[in-house]
Design an enzyme around this catalytic site. Structure first.
Site, PDB file in Angstrom:
ATOM      1  N   GLU A 147      50.540  -3.904   0.978  1.00  0.00           N
ATOM      2  CA  GLU A 147      51.403  -4.365   2.059  1.00  0.00           C
ATOM      3  C   GLU A 147      51.511  -5.884   1.964  1.00  0.00           C
ATOM      4  O   GLU A 147      50.538  -6.564   1.705  1.00  0.00           O
ATOM      5  CB  GLU A 147      50.802  -3.945   3.406  1.00  0.00           C
ATOM      6  CG  GLU A 147      51.789  -3.878   4.548  1.00  0.00           C
ATOM      7  CD  GLU A 147      52.150  -5.238   5.088  1.00  0.00           C
ATOM      8  OE1 GLU A 147      53.358  -5.532   5.194  1.00  0.00           O
ATOM      9  OE2 GLU A 147      51.228  -6.015   5.408  1.00  0.00           O
ATOM     10  N   HIS A 148      52.697  -6.426   2.193  1.00  0.00           N
ATOM     11  CA  HIS A 148      52.953  -7.801   1.783  1.00  0.00           C
ATOM     12  C   HIS A 148      52.671  -8.855   2.840  1.00  0.00           C
ATOM     13  O   HIS A 148      52.468 -10.020   2.513  1.00  0.00           O
ATOM     14  CB  HIS A 148      54.411  -7.939   1.334  1.00  0.00           C
ATOM     15  CG  HIS A 148      54.658  -9.112   0.435  1.00  0.00           C
ATOM     16  ND1 HIS A 148      55.801  -9.269  -0.289  1.00  0.00           N
ATOM     17  CD2 HIS A 148      53.895 -10.192   0.135  1.00  0.00           C
ATOM     18  CE1 HIS A 148      55.735 -10.394  -0.987  1.00  0.00           C
ATOM     19  NE2 HIS A 148      54.584 -10.966  -0.742  1.00  0.00           N
ATOM     20  N   SER A 149      52.687  -8.502   4.123  1.00  0.00           N
ATOM     21  CA  SER A 149      52.704  -9.539   5.152  1.00  0.00           C
ATOM     22  C   SER A 149      51.433 -10.380   5.182  1.00  0.00           C
ATOM     23  O   SER A 149      51.471 -11.548   5.570  1.00  0.00           O
ATOM     24  CB  SER A 149      52.931  -8.904   6.525  1.00  0.00           C
ATOM     25  OG  SER A 149      51.878  -8.028   6.873  1.00  0.00           O
TER      26      SER A 149
END
Length: 758
Positions: free
Chosen positions: A469-471
């Site tokens: 997941e990038h955030s």
């Protein structure tokens, strides 16, 4: 690997009041809150830094200073010039028998004040030194006298044996670039891709922006830059990631691959056991700050803040905005297999479970014959649903199955034991490699918990992968962890001759805990709709991965060119299909290097324009120029996956034992997502993605164009025809246990057609 195009979705009501807008309370409140968050992070880290000695001077230096002062006092010398006597007089009088104690306390207080002043001086000096960027402008391999002097001073003031967060308080603030320079650079960057008419219109809008709104918006950014340590990072996280309402799958997550040609063991549970153990060893080193800070070109430390949220982290959905939930510790992992969820403890009373014990637990899950409960099998598809939809369903789920949901969201990370094999096969190597990438990026839409910071995927044939997941962080952070994991599980932990983890099982361990979901009837339809949407999104992604082995980094270096800029310009050629001559290509590479160095020193364009745009939205101030900038659709998003710990791998003797990088989804429905990694000196692996629904894109066609462009460019820098083919090609991986002969290595924004190094 950013989703900058989603920042366009942040559009509050706009007015046309121009530059006459009064100072707005909401934006000042947002700036205040940004600074407050920044200071809270600093205070939270302070105590940990003190305990672990992460100061330029070790806490032991205080004891040395105190002892020196006591010795001087014993020799009837006063290094404080009378200050200790004044401190002593100000202390309470506890009687004559405590007179000596007052002297010791006075010396301790004076030593503490002097020690603190010295540390503060070191911090200020180091921050001033790290603000110097002249070394970036010097030719590669050359170093001027001022830079040599600067480097020597940095080494002196940095102290020895820095830990992960040693430099955090000494890093300079993110500078706010000149708005005139940013607009000029932006116009310069779009000039080649705009018609004369469109460019004239854009230039006119830019001049109007500089005349009417720029000074006011810039004032707010400068105010924030003095109050918070970074004027853009928290807004980027919030408005680009957390406020996005799109599905995380494909739109936000990215993947990391295993070794391309080898699999250390075909035993699924064994590979999972070693990998989980290696990941938790990395977490242990992270908690103790034993990971070395990243030094840019071996000289300039980079911010390490993103390392804090690798583990024990979940992105919690909200109706309008998600939030990141990070736990200080978690002693279990959540496991998914054939539609069933499990809680597997990772520690016993004596500490971290051994790889063999973890293998035993995973094998118990694989051997469990119990079926999945109704709707449980597809429950994780909700994490791939639009965020507002998932937020509403999660509220109902939490009331019915709070403990089970907490077991998943509170895990150190998520593990998916896939029931299918993955990786290269002899029968159809290209197609199976593409399928491997697709499985890591999207899976089947219901077998990944996309909210977790990362999911470890272990296929039935022992192949590994990550879905991230990038955030919470950018790719270099997870890439650093992944390099350590692959090197540790293969070279240090290793496997027995029959493919199992080394050591012995532990029969006394309790069975993995099967998690049961009490799913209310009203969310059954939501699960079905989420699964349908996830399958549609997954089926629309076209992934293509290919290793380019005609030449690699060594050939590019012999051309005296930057390897990253070389690939970036080749990607431009592949996308636009235009010839260039040698002089023009070299000029383009040099220009890319200049832009890259400007971005590295805080003088990039994208983040500054983004922050100006956000302030304009807070002020309800309409700017046609900023609206145009942030409504553009970029058709080529690129990113290099760096190899950061080359000392962990023996790329010369065992070139196959190197990570093959990873990839991400396209930034635009009619665009491409392209990432690449230099595998050793002679191979470059490309990961390409696009949408099948677009008639303008084809991942395999772009792959062929990239290969042609690289070979055409190579011809410019050598005499004669294209380089002869000498690649090994896509062949079946070696699943044998060649690790036995390896030596043990104990070292441990998408932007428009340009690199994402911002």
């Amino acid at each position: 690997m950013a989703e900058a195009h989603q920042a366009v979705g942040f559009r509050p009501s706009l007015t046309s009041d121009g530059a006459e807008v009064e100072l707005s309370a909401p934006v000042l409140q947002e700036i205040y809150l940004s600074g407050l968050r920044s200071w809270k992070r600093h205070l939270a880290r302070f105590w940990n830094d003190f305990l672990t000695g992460v100061f330029p001077a070790s806490p032991l230096s205080w004891l040395f200073l105190f002892s020196a002062i006591q010795l001087a006092w014993f020799l009837q010398l006063d290094p404080s010039l009378g200050l200790m006597e004044k401190i002593k007089e100000s202390l309470p009088d506890w009687g004559g028998q405590h007179h000596r104690l007052r002297g010791v306390l006075a010396a301790a207080l004076f030593a503490s004040c002097l020690w603190g002043a010295l540390i503060f001086t070191l911090h200020v000096a180091l921050r001033l030194l790290l603000s110097y960027h002249g070394w970036l402008l010097e030719p590669h391999g050359a170093m001027s006298s001022p830079t040599k002097t600067w480097l020597a001073l940095v080494r002196i003031f940095s102290g020895r044996n820095p830990m992960l967060f040693s430099y955090q308080r000494s890093l300079p603030r993110q500078p706010v670039p000149s708005v005139q320079d940013t607009v000029r650079k932006y116009l310069e960057s779009v000039r080649p891709i705009l018609s004369d008419e469109d460019f004239d219109l854009t230039s006119a809008l830019a001049q109007e922006f500089l005349r009417l709104q720029a000074s006011l918006l810039q004032w707010y950014l400068r105010l924030k830059s003095w109050w918070a340590s970074n004027y853009v990072s928290d807004w980027w996280e919030e408005f680009v990631y957390l406020r996005s309402r799109h599905s995380l799958m494909v739109n936000s997550n990215y993947y990391m691959m295993d070794f391309l040609y080898v699999t250390p063991t075909p035993v699924q549970a064994a590979r999972a056991g070693n990998a989980v153990h290696a990941l938790l060893l990395y977490r242990h080193r992270l908690n103790r700050q034993e990971i070395l800070p990243t030094l840019l070109m071996g000289m300039r430390p980079l911010c390490s803040a993103q390392y804090e949220k690798i583990f024990n982290t979940t992105r919690i959905p909200g109706i309008q905005k998600d939030h990141i939930r990070h736990l200080r510790d978690s002693r279990h992992v959540a496991v998914f297999h054939r539609g069933r969820f499990y809680r597997v403890g990772t520690h016993s009373q004596s500490g971290l479970l051994s790889p063999r014990a973890l293998e035993q637990q995973f094998q118990r899950i694989l051997d469990d014959p119990s079926p999945a409960c109704p709707q449980e099998e597809h429950l994780a598809a909700l994490t791939a649903a639009p965020r507002d939809v998932w937020a509403q369903v999660r509220s109902s789920l939490k009331t019915q199955a709070e403990d089970t949901l907490e077991a998943v969201e509170g895990a150190a990370f998520f593990v998916s034991l896939d029931s299918e094999p993955a990786g290269l096969t002899r029968e159809d190597p290209a197609a199976t490699l593409d399928a491997y990438a697709h499985a890591l990026l999207a899976g089947r839409g219901h077998d990944r918990w996309f909210d977790k910071s990362f999911t470890l995927i272990v296929f039935s044939n022992g192949k590994l992968g990550l879905s991230v997941e990038h955030s919470w962080a950018d790719c270099p952070i997870s890439g650093h962890m992944w390099e350590f994991t692959l090197a540790t599980e293969c070279f240090q932990l290793g496997y027995s001759a029959d493919g199992h983890c080394k050591g012995h099982p532990d029969p006394s361990l309790p069975q993995p805990q099967r998690l049961h979901w009490d799913l209310p009837e009203k969310i059954h339809l939501s699960i079905s709709l989420a699964l349908r949407g996830a399958k549609t999104l997954s089926g629309n992604v076209d992934c293509h991965v290919f290793p380019f082995s005609h030449f690699g980094k060594s050939f590019i270096k012999r051309c005296h060119l930057s390897s990253d800029s070389f690939i970036q310009m080749a990607l431009q050629l592949a996308h636009f299909r235009e010839p260039q001559r040698r002089a023009m290509f070299r000029l383009a590479v040099e220009k890319h290097q200049a832009l890259l160095k400007a971005a590295m020193s805080g003088q990039g364009v994208d983040r500054h324009l983004f922050a100006l745009y956000i302030v304009s939205q807070f002020l309800h101030l309409q700017s046609p120029f900023l609206d145009q900038v942030h409504s553009e659709q970029w058709q080529l998003a690129t990113s290099q996956i760096p190899v950061q710990q080359i000392h962990l791998f023996d790329v010369h003797n065992y070139p196959d034992y190197v990570s093959s990088g990873g990839g991400f989804g396209p930034a635009d429905d009619h665009g491409y997502g392209v990432s690449y990694i230099f595998m050793g000196d002679d191979t470059i692996t490309f990961h390409i993605s696009s949408k099948k629904s677009s008639t303008k894109t084809d991942s395999h066609r772009l792959g062929q164009h990239i290969e042609d462009a690289l070979l055409d460019v190579a011809c410019l820098f050598q005499e004669g025809p294209r380089p002869k083919l000498r690649c090994r090609g896509l062949q079946e991986e070696d699943s044998g246990h060649r690790h036995g002969s390896l030596s043990c290595h104990t070292g441990g924004s998408r932007a428009p057609t340009k690199s994402t190094n911002l």
